[in-house]
Design an enzyme around this catalytic site. Structure first.
Site, PDB file in Angstrom:
ATOM      1  N   ASP A  43     -11.329   2.908   4.429  1.00  0.00           N
ATOM      2  CA  ASP A  43     -11.676   1.478   4.366  1.00  0.00           C
ATOM      3  C   ASP A  43     -13.190   1.281   4.265  1.00  0.00           C
ATOM      4  OD1 ASP A  43      -9.712  -0.427   4.188  1.00  0.00           O
ATOM      5  OD2 ASP A  43      -9.255  -0.466   6.328  1.00  0.00           O
TER       6      ASP A  43
ATOM      7  N   LYS B  58       0.836  -1.203   0.000  1.00  0.00           N
ATOM      8  CA  LYS B  58       0.000   0.000   0.000  1.00  0.00           C
ATOM      9  C   LYS B  58       0.867   1.248   0.000  1.00  0.00           C
ATOM     10  CE  LYS B  58      -3.889  -2.211   2.291  1.00  0.00           C
ATOM     11  NZ  LYS B  58      -4.423  -2.635   3.585  1.00  0.00           N
TER      12      LYS B  58
ATOM     13  N   GLN C  57      -4.710  -1.342   9.817  1.00  0.00           N
ATOM     14  CA  GLN C  57      -4.656  -2.692   9.268  1.00  0.00           C
ATOM     15  C   GLN C  57      -5.228  -3.699  10.276  1.00  0.00           C
ATOM     16  OE1 GLN C  57      -3.437  -3.517   6.041  1.00  0.00           O
ATOM     17  NE2 GLN C  57      -4.334  -5.492   6.549  1.00  0.00           N
TER      18      GLN C  57
END
Ligand code: NAD
Length: 294
Positions: A121, A54, A98
């Site tokens: 997200d 990422k 994460q």
């Protein structure tokens, strides 16, 4: 006849090219470089790989990456304090924590603490609710990527018989919402569904996100159907070497389907591209700049 291979790598590269151009527009015309904070707690090897990938993609798009690597022993209070700091930082347009998190931290509490406007997200209940209500929302990246792949082979999904296998908050449920929004007729299935192969055989569009290596066989697939395989499973091949397979038995499914995504090289690259797009969009909304038309 074999299926058309939906090349996620190429489609994602095209999308990333457009995003990079739009990041340059925002940076030059408005003096703002979109930025994302990526927070990793602990040393989970798969998560570390995702985070590195990422960060690289963010830099390549001309965005700013703010990386936070915290020890596995980090307390919930310390992580909440970091989230509060990132929420208040004008240079941070997106916040990604994460998952999974270590057991001492309640992931729901953390997601809830992220400013919904920076929730790239798309896991915050406000964004989940907005998506379900048909309102503009930050939508989870993998489902967004799936939809773009479907649209690469179908100009419209209206009236299409779609079956989603898996009902997770990250993939199954949000992809279902997106398909409904596109006017598909959607059936959601899961581990308790009776005669799953028969339900799958009804699908013109089959989206599989279960995390079970090659569970979906050729005889589960309606001839000519479009198959999107979200699964990423690490297995040991016949040669004893590790390899990645999807939730669909690709070699046999490709003989029956009309179009299919490979694993790797299908949904995976789209997820990262859509994360960049969400960050760019979030940044434009926060700064009152016209958003990208991508
Ligand atoms: P999850 O474990 O949160 O959810 C799995 C879902 O599958 C559950 O709803 C469960 O009911 C269902 N399920 C499990 N076994 C089943 C069975 N035998 N029959 C029918 N349904 C069954 O998983 P997730 O986070 O949605 O991820 C699913 C897969 O997708 C995993 O392999 C994951 O690694 C992969 N994934 C890939 C990406 C990507 O970028 N390509 C992103 C997210 C997840």
């Amino acid at each position: 006849m074999t299926a058309t291979i939906i090349d996620g790598k190429t489609i994602a590269a095209e999308l990333r090219g457009k995003i990079t151009a739009d990041v340059a527009r925002v940076t030059q015309a408005h003096g703002h470089v979109p930025g994302i904070a990526v927070v990793l707690v602990g040393e989970d090897p798969a998560s570390s790989v995702y985070v590195r990938t990422k960060a690289k993609a963010v830099a390549e798009a001309g965005m700013r990456a703010f990386d936070y690597k915290l020890p596995a022993t980090t307390s919930e209070a310390d992580l909440l304090a970091l989230i509060a700091k990132l929420n208040a930082d004008d240079n941070v347009n997106g916040i990604l924590v994460q998952l999974p998190l270590p057991p001492q931290i309640d992931a729901h509490k953390i997601i809830f603490a992220i400013d919904a406007a920076k929730d790239v997200d798309g896991f915050h209940p406000i964004n989940v609710g907005r998506l379900a209500s048909g309102l503009p929302a930050l939508v989870p990246c993998t489902p967004l990527g799936c939809l773009r792949l479907v649209k690469s082979v179908h100009s419209t999904l209206a009236g299409m018989e779609a079956v989603v296998v898996g009902r997770s908050n990250t993939v199954g449920k949000p992809v279902t919402q997106l398909l409904l929004k596109e006017n598909a007729t959607v059936t959601v299935t899961h581990s308790k569904t009776r005669d799953l192969p028969a339900v799958c055989r009804r699908a013109d569009l089959l989206i599989v996100a279960i995390g079970k290596p090659e569970l979906v066989r050729a005889d589960w697939i309606k001839p000519g159907a479009t198959v999107i395989d979200v699964g990423i499973n690490r297995v040991t091949g016949d040669d004893g070497k590790p390899r990645i397979v999807g939730d669909v038995a690709f070699e046999e499914a490709v003989q029956v389907a009309g179009a299919i995504t490979p694993v790797p090289g299908g949904v995976g690259p789209m997820t990262i591209a859509c994360l960049l797009l969400n960050t760019l969009r979030a940044g434009c909304v926060q700064k009152g700049i016209l958003g990208p038309k991508i």
